[in-house]
Each structure stands twice: as C-alpha cells, then as structure tokens.
Scaffold this motif. Structure first.
Motif, PDB file in Angstrom:
ATOM      1  N   THR A  69      -2.919   8.180   7.707  1.00  0.00           N
ATOM      2  CA  THR A  69      -3.431   7.500   6.524  1.00  0.00           C
ATOM      3  C   THR A  69      -2.827   8.099   5.274  1.00  0.00           C
ATOM      4  N   GLY A  70      -3.144   7.463   4.125  1.00  0.00           N
ATOM      5  CA  GLY A  70      -2.594   7.913   2.859  1.00  0.00           C
ATOM      6  C   GLY A  70      -3.029   9.302   2.458  1.00  0.00           C
TER       7      GLY A  70
ATOM      8  N   GLU B 245      -0.701  -1.218   7.001  1.00  0.00           N
ATOM      9  CA  GLU B 245      -1.662  -0.880   5.944  1.00  0.00           C
ATOM     10  C   GLU B 245      -1.373   0.504   5.384  1.00  0.00           C
ATOM     11  N   SER B 246      -1.064   1.450   6.271  1.00  0.00           N
ATOM     12  CA  SER B 246      -0.727   2.799   5.820  1.00  0.00           C
ATOM     13  C   SER B 246       0.547   2.795   4.979  1.00  0.00           C
TER      14      SER B 246
ATOM     15  N   ASN C 282      -0.208   1.209   1.504  1.00  0.00           N
ATOM     16  CA  ASN C 282      -0.908   2.136   0.610  1.00  0.00           C
ATOM     17  C   ASN C 282       0.034   3.219   0.095  1.00  0.00           C
TER      18      ASN C 282
ATOM     19  N   GLU D  32       1.185   3.868  -3.863  1.00  0.00           N
ATOM     20  CA  GLU D  32       0.962   5.160  -4.513  1.00  0.00           C
ATOM     21  C   GLU D  32       2.276   5.762  -4.995  1.00  0.00           C
TER      22      GLU D  32
ATOM     23  N   ARG E 236      -3.499   0.481  -9.447  1.00  0.00           N
ATOM     24  CA  ARG E 236      -3.304  -0.478  -8.362  1.00  0.00           C
ATOM     25  C   ARG E 236      -4.137  -1.723  -8.622  1.00  0.00           C
TER      26      ARG E 236
ATOM     27  N   ASP F 173      -3.552  -5.596  -3.076  1.00  0.00           N
ATOM     28  CA  ASP F 173      -2.767  -4.994  -2.001  1.00  0.00           C
ATOM     29  C   ASP F 173      -1.281  -4.909  -2.299  1.00  0.00           C
TER      30      ASP F 173
END
Length: 551
Positions: A138-139, A171-172, A175, A179, A201, A204
C-alpha cells in the motif's frame, strides 16, 4: 501575582514591540519597502526595511485572486508502463535463462500474453512467472492481502499463459502516482517562489492546484505539466535522420528533434540511456565563457559522476545528447574526459527560461503525464471586496465588544479593550512573522478570536466581582480573581487549541487558514487577557489606590 519585576515588564514590552514591528509592513506599500531587480525580479529591502522586518501577511486565493487549475493524471500511461515492465520481467525470466521457455511475450490489451515454445513446459513456466508475484504494497508501506498479478493458463490454448495486474495493485499504483505527482508539483511551484500554493488530490485521477497571485494559468501549466524526463545518450553520426526525422533507423537507434528548431533539425542517438535524471544531484543558473547568456549548470551524484567520467573518457571526440521530454536540448562534443561530475547545458536561454529548466530538473520528473482539464483565473476584485468586508466585520465586532465590556465593567472594560487591541496586533504580527497565508476563513478565525479573547477577561472580572462582594480589599480581590480564573481559562483555551491543531493537520487550504489564525489567536489571547490586562489593572491600582474596585 500582582508584582511585575523589571524582567517581566521588559518581556511584555519586547513582545508587544515585536508584534507592532511585524504588523506595520502590512500597511506600507511594497514599493516603499523593496527595490525590484528588473533582470531577475528579485526584491531587496531598502532603507530602514533592511534592519526591521519587511514581510507581510500572504493573502490566499480567495482574497488575492490567482490561478485555479485541475490536472488529470494519465493513468492509462501508468497502466501501460506497468504492463510493459511486467512483460520485460517475464521475458527475462523465460527467455534469458536456460532453457528458453517462451517464444513471444507481448502486451495485448490489459494482459501480458506468453506463448510457449513447448506446451508441455507450461507448468514450469507458470512456476517461474509466479516467482515474480508478491503481495501488494500500500501507499503507506503496508503489505496487503492480495497479490500483484493474476497468473493463469489459457484454457483455449495449451501453449499460452495470461498475466494481468490485479485491481488492488492498480489501486496501489494509482495512489502512489498521485502522491508522487503532488510532491513533484509542490517542488516545482516552491522553486518558482509562489506563496503557499494549494496542491491536493481530487478524486482518483486528478490533482487540484491553486496558486495565489498567479494571473497566468498557462505559465503554471507549462511549468507543472512538463514531464521533465531527462536522459543522456550517445549520438550516432552514422545514421542520417532525414530532413523530417522520418528516415529508417537500425535497431537500437532513436531519432529526436532538436529543441528550439521547430522540428527542422533532427539527430539520431543510441536508444540506450547512459544516464537519467535520477542521477542528477542539483542544477542552477550560471554563466560559461563558451556561451553567450545564461546556461544551466548541473552536478551528478556519485554514481552518475563515475558513469559520466567513464563515458567521456571512452568517447572523446564524439557527441552526446541530453534529451528532455523527447527533445534534444543540447548535443556537445566531448573534447576531454569530465571527471568532476558537473557540466553545463547551453543554448539560447534567457534568465527566465534557464530558471524554469532548473526548477524542472531539481524537482524531478513526473511519474505520468498531466493534462489540464479545468483552469480559471480568480480575479482580485472579488478578493479585495472580501478583504474590505472582512476589515469592516473586524471593526464592527471590535467596536461591539468594546461597548459591551465598558458597559459591563467600566474602567476594567477599558483595560480589556486595550489588551484586545494588543491581541489583534500580535495576531497580525504572528501571521506576518511566520509567513502564513490569510484566507477568508482565516479572517473568520480572527473575528472569532476577538470574541474569545474577552471571554477570559469576563471570567476574571466576574471572579473579582465575587471577591468584592465578599468584602475583600481591592488588592486581595484583584489577586484572587486572576489566580482562581487561571485554571478555567487554560482549560478552555487548551481544548480549543487542540481542535485547531487537528484542523491544521487534517485540513487543507482554507480550513488550515482558519486553524492557523485560531491557533495563534488562542496563544495571544491568553497572553493579553492574563498578562497585559493584569498589568494595566495593577498600574491603575497603584496610581489611584481606590478604596473599592468599581465592579
């Protein structure tokens, strides 16, 4: 409690003086405080402002006006890059290591399709490919429950394997890309010298950019939207790129246009990247005797310096090209080995264009292309109306508070009024000194602070009034009132300050502006209510020595 030593008096005086010094520049025109350099636009304090603070409160987009832009990140480009990387890794795993298992590895749609040399080796190929799989990260660096890829045999073709990227991995990646884009955009705008831009942000795929004071959105788009992917390549002089760069080239050779030639000049270079922008340590605008006008100096990191030194040692007399976003910005001849890891990029640069290139190089490349999907200019006229309305609201609120306090507490109401005036000065001075940005919600925070500031005085004066009713002497009543009200004042303001801190940490843009003014206002309110008003009351008590307090 009622004794003020010299150091206390000096501290109160110095704090108030600093507040006044940092507040005054907000009421002095900029041309009276700074000398503007017409060449590079830098501002230098002049006159007395060389020795005292000359900065002012920065106005936010809603007050000053500026540019409002929404960029969309090209996630299709990110997806394609992920699939190409996956295909390359699979190709290496199945074709470069014996025995050779795959006869082709290609990206088809949203999948990587592997065609095997021998269908009976499909289980072996699947085992090797699964070694590339791993849990999604994940982020925030945590390992997820899902894997990065879905790997499976094609039921309709025994010699085919299909691999796709899971939705959790996409999705990862999404994100992480957003960032990274926000980080690069912030670096670029900080290098431009803009005042507290809002970068956040939005959904999406989108990033919101608001730049106060910038009246040309296209300038921001040109700076932010440029991908700035830089690489070093050796020039292949044996390949003729043709008049329009359309000549057929052998494998391993790519043709790029020369920048600033309008596509009229092209150059063939080796596709292999000898260095990339990741090896760039820093860049700056400078001059060089071989060029007329400014140039861009660059310095490579340790690894880049070693590679660059070996590259120039082994290719003396050849040309190398620096490619930025698929354009050659310079292609000098290597006259001697460059072992220092530094060099210059020359061209027909002005100070502005050279500085913009420096900003792009120092900020790094964007992870994906950005496309502006919404842009508008917020005019300063509306912002000025809001500023004037805010000033009027502050003055009306201030006047009503004065009337109420004087009517309720007489001479002590005047003390709280004078303390309130010092409070406003300290808030403005604090905002100026910290270089904070004032937004419309920030003005609301100041107005709220004015009301909260006298709340502490009300608590104190009501305690003093109770002591007077208990037949205490003026000195005893005054001392008891301040002592016994202190705990309640601190409790109320600490809880409010915690709320302001949470708003600042979790909020963005105008919400943070409100939190800043509220937080500063709480600190100054406690100081002025408990220290300044008490000092005024003690001075009055010593001067007039009343038999009974007029409360």
């Amino acid at each position: 409690m009622l004794h003020f030593g010299r150091w206390k008096l000096l501290s109160i005086f110095l704090i108030t003086l600093l507040g006044v010094m940092y507040t005054i520049p907000n009421f002095v025109p900029e041309e009276d405080r700074f000398t503007i350099n017409e060449v590079d636009g830098t501002a230098t304090p002049k006159g007395i402002w060389r020795f005292i603070p000359a900065g002012t409160i920065n106005l936010g987009l809603d007050l000053q006006g500026g540019s409002h832009i929404v960029f969309e990140v090209d996630m299709d480009e990110v997806r394609d890059a992920q699939l190409e990387t996956l295909a390359s890794d699979i190709r290496t795993t199945l074709r470069d290591a014996p025995p050779v298992l795959a006869r082709s590895v290609a990206v088809i749609g949203d999948e990587v399709v592997v065609l095997l040399v021998r269908p009976e080796e499909r289980d072996t190929a699947l085992e090797r490919i699964r070694e590339l799989n791993a849990p999604v990260t994940t982020g925030i660096g945590q390992v997820g429950l899902s894997n990065m890829y879905d790997i499976g045999a094609d039921p309709s073709d025994p010699s085919a394997i299909r691999i796709s990227v899971t939705s959790q991995q996409y999705e990862s990646i999404r994100n992480r890309t957003l960032e990274q884009s926000i980080t690069v955009i912030r670096r670029r705008l900080d290098g431009l010298g803009t005042t507290d831009p809002t970068i956040a942000r939005s959904g999406d795929r989108r990033v919101l950019v608001q730049v106060p004071g910038a009246d040309d959105p296209q300038e921001i788009i040109d700076l932010v939207g440029t991908q700035a992917a830089m690489s070093f390549h050796m020039v292949d002089e044996n390949v003729d790129p043709g008049p329009n760069g359309q000549a057929r080239t052998p494998p391993g050779v790519t043709v790029y246009p020369m920048a600033d030639t309008g596509g009229t000049q092209w150059l063939a270079v080796e596709t292999r990247q000898r260095l990339t922008g990741e090896n760039l340590n820093s860049s700056n605008v400078t001059t060089h005797p071989s060029y007329v006008g400014p140039v861009v100096g660059f310095r490579l990191d340790t690894q880049g310096a070693l590679i660059f030194g070996e590259l120039t040692r082994a290719n003396r007399g050849r040309r190398f090209a620096i490619v930025l976003d698929n354009e050659i910005i310079t292609a000098p001849t290597i006259n001697e080995p460059i072992l220092s890891g530094s060099g210059v990029i020359g061209g027909s640069y002005t100070y502005e264009t050279a500085n913009q290139l420096v900003i792009l190089l120092n900020a790094g490349a964007l992870p994906a292309s950005l496309t502006p999907v919404e842009q508008r200019v917020v005019t300063g006229t509306l912002g000025q109306d809001q500023v004037e309305s805010g000033k009027l609201a502050i003055m009306i609120g201030f006047a009503l508070v004065i009337v109420f306090m004087v009517a309720m507490y007489g001479v002590f109401g005047l003390f709280s009024t004078m303390a309130l005036l010092v409070n406003v000065v300290l808030i403005l001075g604090g905002l100026s000194g910290l270089g904070m940005t004032l937004t419309l919600p920030g003005i609301a925070g100041i107005i709220l602070t004015i009301g909260m500031a006298v709340d502490a005085n009300v608590l104190i004066y009501e305690r003093i009034r109770e002591e007077v009713l208990n037949n205490r002497t003026p000195v005893q009543a005054l001392q008891a009132g301040y002592e016994r009200a202190l705990a309640a004042i601190l409790d109320a303001n600490i809880t409010t300050f915690i709320a302001a801190a949470v708003l600042y940490m979790l909020g963005a843009g105008p919400v943070r502006g409100f939190a800043v003014t509220l937080g500063i206002g709480i600190i100054t309110s406690v100081f002025t209510a408990f220290v300044v008003s008490r000092l005024l009351a003690v001075l009055w008590l010593r001067a007039f020595k009343p038999k009974k307090l007029p409360l």
